[in-house]
Structures are given as C-alpha cells and as structure tokens.
Design an enzyme around this catalytic site. Structure first.
Site, PDB file in Angstrom:
ATOM      1  N   GLY A  59      71.521  -4.832  30.135  1.00 18.43           N
ATOM      2  CA  GLY A  59      71.495  -4.779  31.888  1.00 18.43           C
ATOM      3  C   GLY A  59      70.587  -3.825  32.333  1.00 18.43           C
ATOM      4  O   GLY A  59      70.174  -3.837  33.616  1.00 18.43           O
ATOM      5  N   GLU A 114      71.241   3.577  32.482  1.00 13.54           N
ATOM      6  CA  GLU A 114      72.191   2.491  32.403  1.00 13.54           C
ATOM      7  C   GLU A 114      72.041   1.699  33.701  1.00 13.54           C
ATOM      8  O   GLU A 114      71.515   2.237  35.049  1.00 13.54           O
ATOM      9  CB  GLU A 114      73.517   3.440  32.468  1.00 13.54           C
ATOM     10  CG  GLU A 114      74.488   3.204  31.057  1.00 13.54           C
ATOM     11  CD  GLU A 114      74.838   1.836  30.768  1.00 13.54           C
ATOM     12  OE1 GLU A 114      74.241   0.820  31.360  1.00 13.54           O
ATOM     13  OE2 GLU A 114      75.994   1.848  30.248  1.00 13.54           O
ATOM     14  N   ASP A 118      80.810   1.670  35.525  1.00 16.06           N
ATOM     15  CA  ASP A 118      82.306   1.111  36.091  1.00 16.06           C
ATOM     16  C   ASP A 118      83.508   2.052  35.764  1.00 16.06           C
ATOM     17  O   ASP A 118      83.909   2.993  36.489  1.00 16.06           O
ATOM     18  CB  ASP A 118      82.316  -0.292  35.675  1.00 16.06           C
ATOM     19  CG  ASP A 118      83.490  -1.219  36.200  1.00 16.06           C
ATOM     20  OD1 ASP A 118      84.526  -0.272  36.823  1.00 16.06           O
ATOM     21  OD2 ASP A 118      83.544  -2.250  35.979  1.00 16.06           O
ATOM     22  N   LYS A 146      80.192   2.471  40.619  1.00 16.04           N
ATOM     23  CA  LYS A 146      81.212   1.754  41.142  1.00 16.04           C
ATOM     24  C   LYS A 146      82.428   2.815  41.579  1.00 16.04           C
ATOM     25  O   LYS A 146      82.749   3.605  40.907  1.00 16.04           O
ATOM     26  CB  LYS A 146      81.807   0.867  40.306  1.00 16.04           C
ATOM     27  CG  LYS A 146      81.966  -0.797  40.881  1.00 16.04           C
ATOM     28  CD  LYS A 146      82.711  -1.429  39.978  1.00 16.04           C
ATOM     29  CE  LYS A 146      81.912  -2.730  39.300  1.00 16.04           C
ATOM     30  NZ  LYS A 146      82.422  -3.719  38.672  1.00 16.04           N
ATOM     31  N   PHE A 167      82.484  -6.931  41.529  1.00 21.31           N
ATOM     32  CA  PHE A 167      81.591  -7.403  40.585  1.00 21.31           C
ATOM     33  C   PHE A 167      80.134  -7.735  41.058  1.00 21.31           C
ATOM     34  O   PHE A 167      79.971  -8.616  41.639  1.00 21.31           O
ATOM     35  CB  PHE A 167      82.321  -8.441  39.673  1.00 21.31           C
ATOM     36  CG  PHE A 167      81.621  -8.677  38.433  1.00 21.31           C
ATOM     37  CD1 PHE A 167      82.021  -7.827  37.066  1.00 21.31           C
ATOM     38  CD2 PHE A 167      80.435  -9.474  38.197  1.00 21.31           C
ATOM     39  CE1 PHE A 167      81.425  -7.919  36.191  1.00 21.31           C
ATOM     40  CE2 PHE A 167      80.012  -9.695  37.031  1.00 21.31           C
ATOM     41  CZ  PHE A 167      80.317  -8.907  36.010  1.00 21.31           C
ATOM     42  N   ASP A 174      74.442  -9.101  34.885  1.00 28.03           N
ATOM     43  CA  ASP A 174      74.947 -10.405  34.678  1.00 28.03           C
ATOM     44  C   ASP A 174      76.303 -10.649  34.951  1.00 28.03           C
ATOM     45  O   ASP A 174      77.231  -9.785  34.824  1.00 28.03           O
ATOM     46  CB  ASP A 174      74.510 -10.909  33.215  1.00 28.03           C
ATOM     47  CG  ASP A 174      75.745 -10.234  32.053  1.00 28.03           C
ATOM     48  OD1 ASP A 174      75.577  -8.943  32.281  1.00 28.03           O
ATOM     49  OD2 ASP A 174      76.360 -10.944  31.566  1.00 28.03           O
TER      50      ASP A 174
HETATM   51  P1  IMP Z   1      82.315   0.561  31.891  1.00 26.72           P
HETATM   52  O1  IMP Z   1      82.362   0.952  30.517  1.00 26.72           O
HETATM   53  O2  IMP Z   1      83.497   0.064  32.453  1.00 26.72           O
HETATM   54  O3  IMP Z   1      81.716   1.561  32.589  1.00 26.72           O
HETATM   55  O4  IMP Z   1      81.443  -0.677  32.057  1.00 26.72           O
HETATM   56  C1  IMP Z   1      79.923  -0.580  31.710  1.00 26.72           C
HETATM   57  C2  IMP Z   1      79.064  -1.807  31.377  1.00 26.72           C
HETATM   58  O5  IMP Z   1      79.902  -2.991  31.836  1.00 26.72           O
HETATM   59  C3  IMP Z   1      78.013  -1.783  32.026  1.00 26.72           C
HETATM   60  O6  IMP Z   1      76.917  -1.164  31.584  1.00 26.72           O
HETATM   61  C4  IMP Z   1      77.943  -3.268  32.338  1.00 26.72           C
HETATM   62  O7  IMP Z   1      76.890  -3.826  31.494  1.00 26.72           O
HETATM   63  C5  IMP Z   1      79.142  -3.981  32.732  1.00 26.72           C
HETATM   64  N1  IMP Z   1      79.640  -3.919  34.085  1.00 26.72           N
HETATM   65  C6  IMP Z   1      80.703  -3.300  34.428  1.00 26.72           C
HETATM   66  N2  IMP Z   1      80.483  -3.590  35.953  1.00 26.72           N
HETATM   67  C7  IMP Z   1      79.626  -4.667  36.132  1.00 26.72           C
HETATM   68  C8  IMP Z   1      79.425  -5.357  37.166  1.00 26.72           C
HETATM   69  O8  IMP Z   1      79.902  -5.365  38.439  1.00 26.72           O
HETATM   70  N3  IMP Z   1      78.582  -6.430  36.983  1.00 26.72           N
HETATM   71  C9  IMP Z   1      78.019  -6.751  35.834  1.00 26.72           C
HETATM   72  N4  IMP Z   1      78.286  -5.894  34.727  1.00 26.72           N
HETATM   73  C10 IMP Z   1      79.122  -5.085  34.906  1.00 26.72           C
HETATM   74 MG    MG Z   2      77.114  -6.617  30.789  1.00 32.34          MG
END
Ligand code: IMP
Ligand code: MG
Length: 192
Positions: A59, A114, A118, A146, A167, A174
């Site tokens: 990403g 990063e 999320d 987010k 999202f 992606d």
């Molecule tokens: P987390 O562990 O929930 O913070 O998610 C982090 C990872 O999930 C990011 O590094 C992204 O690869 C993916 N991700 C989270 N939200 C999104 C989004 O809205 N669009 C695309 N990828 C996301």
């Molecule tokens: Mg991803």
C-alpha cells in the site's frame, strides 16, 4: 472496456469506469501539497541524522516514492510486506510478515511509512516487531488516518490526512488488488 474517465459531478470529481463510480476524496494536488509538507517536516526533524525509511508493502509504494523525494537529507530504504487475514475490506488483526526487512535496524533511526491506519492493529504489530530488533528509535509516518474508535493511543507522528470511516482506494491503496494506480484517493460509491 475503455479507459478511466474523470468527471465533475455536483462540484466533486468522480472516476467512472463502466458501471463503477469512484468519488474523489483527496485529489492529486492536495496529495502533492501535503506530501511535500510532510517531507519538509521530516527533513527538519532529522537533519544530521540518517533515518531508514521502512515502507510497508504494498500500500505505501507510491507514498514512499513521492515523500522520499521531498526529504532533503540522506535516507536509506527497506521494505516489509505484511498481510492481515480477514475479508477484503477489514483486517482480522492477525498479522503475518510475508517479506521481512533485508537489513538490520539495530541502532538505526527508523521511520515506518504506512499507507493508512484503520484499526491500528497492523501498525501496533509492526512497531512491536521492529522494536524487538533494538533500533535507536521508531517513528511513524502514515498518509491516512481513518476516523474509527480505537482503544490504543495513536502512534502516528507524521500524518497526511484524517479521513472518514470509508473504504478508500488509489495512490497505492487497493480493493482486492485493484485501483492502486489511481493518482488520487477515492472511495467506491457503487460496485458493479
Ligand atoms: P489496520 O490493521 O486495521 O489498521 O489496517 C491496516 C491495513 O489495512 C492497511 O495497511 C491497508 O493495507 C489496509 N486498509 C485499511 N483500510 C483500508 C482502506 O480503506 N482501503 C484500502 N486498504 C485499507
Ligand atoms: Mg491492502
């Protein structure tokens, strides 16, 4: 199948492709301006130091390529890939390293690059994992933050944008490996 078309609708910009509509949330110009500012901040904070930029694949590949050219001090690069099990739009919290760093970060100043935070679980895992390798310090630079309720403190020092709990895709991000090449950040309004 045709090409992506960017249209102005009700004052906002929308990418149209067949029946799919992607609404532009942060356009190219805003991205460029903010990435430049972040690069300047890092340049200021890290003068006379040689941080290593740890880019989290896939990403952050566009973000790191852009921000590194706004950082006017010597930096080195390393790359890590992680996958979090879960469905395509939510991570499960179980993080797995699919590609590890090539170099040791012992005694190094690390900046994690990063794409988006999320739930924060991927980042928490990464910090814990890298901390165990005894770097001099670790800071986090994330393009997007987010707006979701989180129990853990926010560890992002260099943040691009706060975004709503949607999202998003584009500029490296992606949905099922698609849309990473959009030059903007947008969200899918309707899926085909
Ligand atoms: P987390 O562990 O929930 O913070 O998610 C982090 C990872 O999930 C990011 O590094 C992204 O690869 C993916 N991700 C989270 N939200 C999104 C989004 O809205 N669009 C695309 N990828 C996301
Ligand atoms: Mg991803």
């Amino acid at each position: 199948m045709g090409l992506y078309k960017l249209k102005k609708i009700n004052g906002g910009k929308v990418l149209i492709y067949n029946n799919m509509k992607i609404k532009v949330l942060i356009d190219e110009k805003k991205l460029r301006r903010r990435v430049r500012e972040l690069g300047q901040e890092i340049t200021r904070d890290y003068e006379d130091r040689n941080p290593v930029l740890v880019s989290v694949l896939r990403g952050s590949f566009i973000f790191v390529a852009d921000i590194c050219r706004e950082i006017k001090i010597p930096v080195t690069f390393d790359f890590m890939a992680v996958s979090s099990y879960g469905n395509s739009k939510a991570s499960s919290g179980i993080v797995r390293i699919t590609k590890d760093l090539e170099f040791s970060i012992e005694n190094k100043e690390v900046i994690i690059i990063e794409d988006i935070v999320d739930s924060g679980r991927t980042l928490n895992y990464l910090i814990k994992n890298l901390q165990a390798r005894n770097p001099k310090n670790i800071e986090v630079c994330a393009l997007l933050d987010k707006d979701v309720p989180r129990k853990t403190e926010n560890k992002v020092k260099y943040k691009g944008f706060d975004i709503p709990n949607k999202f998003v895709v584009g500029y490296g991000l992606d949905f099922e490996e698609k849309y990473r090449n959009f030059p903007f950040i947008g969200y899918i309004e309707n899926e085909q």
